[in-house]
Design an enzyme around this catalytic site. Structure first.
Site, PDB file in Angstrom:
ATOM      1  N   CYS A 119       0.821  -1.226   0.000  1.00  0.00           N
ATOM      2  CA  CYS A 119       0.000   0.000   0.000  1.00  0.00           C
ATOM      3  C   CYS A 119       0.849   1.269   0.000  1.00  0.00           C
ATOM      4  O   CYS A 119       0.324   2.365  -0.226  1.00  0.00           O
ATOM      5  CB  CYS A 119      -0.949  -0.003   1.191  1.00  0.00           C
ATOM      6  SG  CYS A 119      -1.965  -1.471   1.264  1.00  0.00           S
ATOM      7  N   HIS A 252      -3.144   7.151   2.069  1.00  0.00           N
ATOM      8  CA  HIS A 252      -3.579   5.843   1.596  1.00  0.00           C
ATOM      9  C   HIS A 252      -4.978   5.585   2.139  1.00  0.00           C
ATOM     10  O   HIS A 252      -5.254   5.822   3.318  1.00  0.00           O
ATOM     11  CB  HIS A 252      -2.597   4.778   2.081  1.00  0.00           C
ATOM     12  CG  HIS A 252      -3.109   3.385   1.881  1.00  0.00           C
ATOM     13  ND1 HIS A 252      -3.632   2.963   0.676  1.00  0.00           N
ATOM     14  CD2 HIS A 252      -3.201   2.324   2.731  1.00  0.00           C
ATOM     15  CE1 HIS A 252      -4.010   1.701   0.801  1.00  0.00           C
ATOM     16  NE2 HIS A 252      -3.770   1.293   2.031  1.00  0.00           N
ATOM     17  N   ASN A 282     -10.083  -0.234  -0.010  1.00  0.00           N
ATOM     18  CA  ASN A 282      -8.625  -0.135  -0.003  1.00  0.00           C
ATOM     19  C   ASN A 282      -8.093  -0.762  -1.298  1.00  0.00           C
ATOM     20  O   ASN A 282      -8.179  -1.972  -1.480  1.00  0.00           O
ATOM     21  CB  ASN A 282      -8.082  -0.863   1.229  1.00  0.00           C
ATOM     22  CG  ASN A 282      -6.575  -0.815   1.346  1.00  0.00           C
ATOM     23  OD1 ASN A 282      -5.883  -0.466   0.389  1.00  0.00           O
ATOM     24  ND2 ASN A 282      -6.065  -1.184   2.497  1.00  0.00           N
TER      25      ASN A 282
HETATM   26  N1  ACO Z   1     -18.371  -8.190   9.740  1.00  0.00           N
HETATM   27  C1  ACO Z   1     -18.863  -8.391  10.965  1.00  0.00           C
HETATM   28  N2  ACO Z   1     -18.104  -8.622  12.029  1.00  0.00           N
HETATM   29  C2  ACO Z   1     -16.776  -8.644  11.856  1.00  0.00           C
HETATM   30  C3  ACO Z   1     -16.175  -8.440  10.615  1.00  0.00           C
HETATM   31  C4  ACO Z   1     -17.038  -8.211   9.540  1.00  0.00           C
HETATM   32  N3  ACO Z   1     -16.573  -7.978   8.275  1.00  0.00           N
HETATM   33  N4  ACO Z   1     -14.847  -8.518  10.747  1.00  0.00           N
HETATM   34  C5  ACO Z   1     -14.605  -8.762  12.047  1.00  0.00           C
HETATM   35  N5  ACO Z   1     -15.778  -8.846  12.717  1.00  0.00           N
HETATM   36  C6  ACO Z   1     -15.978  -9.081  14.150  1.00  0.00           C
HETATM   37  C7  ACO Z   1     -14.832  -9.845  14.777  1.00  0.00           C
HETATM   38  O1  ACO Z   1     -15.011 -11.228  14.588  1.00  0.00           O
HETATM   39  C8  ACO Z   1     -14.967  -9.435  16.209  1.00  0.00           C
HETATM   40  O2  ACO Z   1     -15.998 -10.194  16.791  1.00  0.00           O
HETATM   41  P1  ACO Z   1     -15.853 -10.697  18.320  1.00  0.00           P
HETATM   42  O3  ACO Z   1     -15.771  -9.449  19.131  1.00  0.00           O
HETATM   43  O4  ACO Z   1     -17.107 -11.484  18.516  1.00  0.00           O
HETATM   44  O5  ACO Z   1     -14.607 -11.494  18.340  1.00  0.00           O
HETATM   45  C9  ACO Z   1     -15.457  -7.992  16.131  1.00  0.00           C
HETATM   46  O6  ACO Z   1     -15.980  -7.829  14.808  1.00  0.00           O
HETATM   47  C10 ACO Z   1     -14.387  -6.979  16.356  1.00  0.00           C
HETATM   48  O7  ACO Z   1     -13.225  -7.341  15.591  1.00  0.00           O
HETATM   49  P2  ACO Z   1     -11.928  -6.482  15.621  1.00  0.00           P
HETATM   50  O8  ACO Z   1     -10.896  -7.139  14.767  1.00  0.00           O
HETATM   51  O9  ACO Z   1     -11.586  -6.155  17.036  1.00  0.00           O
HETATM   52  O10 ACO Z   1     -12.457  -5.159  14.914  1.00  0.00           O
HETATM   53  P3  ACO Z   1     -11.731  -3.804  14.751  1.00  0.00           P
HETATM   54  O11 ACO Z   1     -12.526  -2.740  15.388  1.00  0.00           O
HETATM   55  O12 ACO Z   1     -10.267  -3.901  15.101  1.00  0.00           O
HETATM   56  O13 ACO Z   1     -11.848  -3.572  13.191  1.00  0.00           O
HETATM   57  C11 ACO Z   1     -10.477  -3.698  11.236  1.00  0.00           C
HETATM   58  C12 ACO Z   1     -11.228  -4.484  12.299  1.00  0.00           C
HETATM   59  C13 ACO Z   1     -11.486  -2.885  10.452  1.00  0.00           C
HETATM   60  C14 ACO Z   1      -9.770  -4.655  10.295  1.00  0.00           C
HETATM   61  C15 ACO Z   1      -9.476  -2.773  11.953  1.00  0.00           C
HETATM   62  O14 ACO Z   1      -8.654  -3.494  12.812  1.00  0.00           O
HETATM   63  C16 ACO Z   1      -8.645  -2.016  10.990  1.00  0.00           C
HETATM   64  O15 ACO Z   1      -9.109  -1.126  10.313  1.00  0.00           O
HETATM   65  N6  ACO Z   1      -7.335  -2.311  10.952  1.00  0.00           N
HETATM   66  C17 ACO Z   1      -6.465  -1.648  10.036  1.00  0.00           C
HETATM   67  C18 ACO Z   1      -6.213  -2.594   8.993  1.00  0.00           C
HETATM   68  C19 ACO Z   1      -6.353  -2.035   7.641  1.00  0.00           C
HETATM   69  O16 ACO Z   1      -6.954  -1.012   7.343  1.00  0.00           O
HETATM   70  N7  ACO Z   1      -5.733  -2.764   6.760  1.00  0.00           N
HETATM   71  C20 ACO Z   1      -5.740  -2.426   5.423  1.00  0.00           C
HETATM   72  C21 ACO Z   1      -4.500  -2.960   4.828  1.00  0.00           C
HETATM   73  S1  ACO Z   1      -3.141  -2.280   5.554  1.00  0.00           S
HETATM   74  C22 ACO Z   1      -3.008  -0.865   4.980  1.00  0.00           C
HETATM   75  O17 ACO Z   1      -3.452  -0.623   3.907  1.00  0.00           O
HETATM   76  C23 ACO Z   1      -2.412   0.040   5.876  1.00  0.00           C
END
Ligand code: ACO
Length: 325
Positions: A119, A252, A282
């Site tokens: 990215c 990004h 993304n």
């Molecule tokens: N739909 C419904 N529920 C979901 C989904 C989904 N798509 N994905 C995860 N969940 C659930 C999980 O299972 C978890 O359930 P639980 O509490 O029963 O275990 C709950 O939602 C919370 O999950 P978390 O992983 O804690 O959610 P978080 O608030 O951290 O959000 C996310 C996840 C969106 C991936 C976040 O961590 C994030 O934005 N991280 C940055 C990663 C990113 O943007 N990467 C892109 C590539 S890297 C880059 O480009 C920089």
């Protein structure tokens, strides 16, 4: 006379198939994977993404984006003397997508190569092209970010497959007596390879290991906000500028919460941040040039504006480029 580089044209392309969260959720439900529009919007700011047809490659998406940038620059494809293409989803193991794009543009002879920084790829590619222009190795560079991330998504993993989309963006970067690119700052930390990767590879005619994207979302989130602030501040310091000099932050487009966190740390209001993640998801290396072109064509970004482009992604890699548009 000091030689600089300046963006003279931008372009972008999205594959026509737009998939809303509701459509994706319905498709995933049919595979036994549960998600919802509400969850995706609240956690990421994404409402829709575009997916390329199965036979469409990164260079296919790059071609119309490149043609648009070349037209906006008021030059011909034959004037291009360097192609740097950022992608993590190249058409083939080799040759590079840049060489395939060169052939599709109907030109030959100029150097063409891919940059692989996930990215952060576009800010890496732009920095490499800027350096080559400054040394006199090129005068009119085509710098592209193009991805078909849908190919490497695991549609049984709801924590990753809802985040990404396909697309391409491009700029023409030309030699100039005035800047242009003011400063850039690139970094990598390979200790974090495992938090965002596609661990599989091709070996002995077979795919070895898992060829689908793996991510520790929370680890990525925590690292991303910190390094984006650091890269922005380092780039501003190199250029002798402050955050108040930035007209537009074009980060990004991974997640609206990462962008809000970065803007907060830089004390920039969100109305100075270009946001396209809502419509694009993304798109990895394509996200910054896609956002740049959208904001140029909508009239938000104008000639002379000071732009901070920022990337962060797998590797872990990150970086920023400050420029006068
Ligand atoms: N739909 C419904 N529920 C979901 C989904 C989904 N798509 N994905 C995860 N969940 C659930 C999980 O299972 C978890 O359930 P639980 O509490 O029963 O275990 C709950 O939602 C919370 O999950 P978390 O992983 O804690 O959610 P978080 O608030 O951290 O959000 C996310 C996840 C969106 C991936 C976040 O961590 C994030 O934005 N991280 C940055 C990663 C990113 O943007 N990467 C892109 C590539 S890297 C880059 O480009 C920089």
């Amino acid at each position: 006379m000091t030689r600089y580089s300046r963006i003279s044209g931008t372009g972008s392309y999205l594959p026509p198939r737009r998939v809303t969260n509701a459509e994706l959720a319905a498709d995933l439900a049919s595979r036994g994977v549960e998600t919802s529009d509400q969850w995706i919007v609240e956690r990421t700011g994404i409402h829709a993404r575009h997916f390329a047809a199965p036979d469409v490659t990164s260079s296919d998406l790059a071609l119309p984006a490149a043609r648009q940038a070349i037209e906006a620059a008021g030059i011909q494809a034959g004037d291009i003397d360097l192609i740097v293409l950022a992608t993590s989803t190249p058409d083939m193991v080799f040759p590079s997508a840049a060489c395939i794009l060169q052939s599709k543009l109907g030109i030959a002879g100029c150097p063409a190569f891919d940059v692989q920084a996930v990215c952060s790829g576009f800010v890496y590619a732009l920095t490499v092209a800027d350096a080559m222009i400054r040394t006199g190795a090129a005068r009119k560079a085509l710098v592209v970010g193009a991805e078909v991330f849908s190919r490497i998504l695991d549609f049984s993993d709801r924590t990753t497959c809802v985040l990404f989309g396909d697309g391409a963006g491009a700029v023409v970067l030309e030699a100039s007596d005035t800047p242009g690119i003011l400063a850039s700052d690139l970094h990598a930390d390979g200790r974090h390879v495992g938090i965002l990767c596609v661990p599989g590879t091709v070996s002995g005619g077979r795919v070895l290991g898992d060829p689908l994207l793996k991510m520790d979302g929370q680890a990525v989130f925590k690292l991303a906000v910190g390094v984006l602030e650091d890269a922005a501040r380092a780039t501003l310091a190199k250029a002798g500028k402050s955050a108040a000099d930035i007209d537009w932050l074009i980060p990004h487009q991974a997640n609206i919460r990462i962008m809000q966190g970065t803007a907060r740390r830089l004390k920039l209001p969100m109305d100075k941040v270009i946001v396209t993640v809502n419509e694009h998801g993304n798109t990895s290396a394509a996200s910054i040039p896609l956002a740049l072109d959208a904001s140029v064509r909508s009239g938000k970004v104008k000639k002379g504006d000071t732009l901070m482009l920022e990337g962060v992604g797998g590797g872990f890699t990150w970086g920023a480029v400050l420029l006068d548009f």
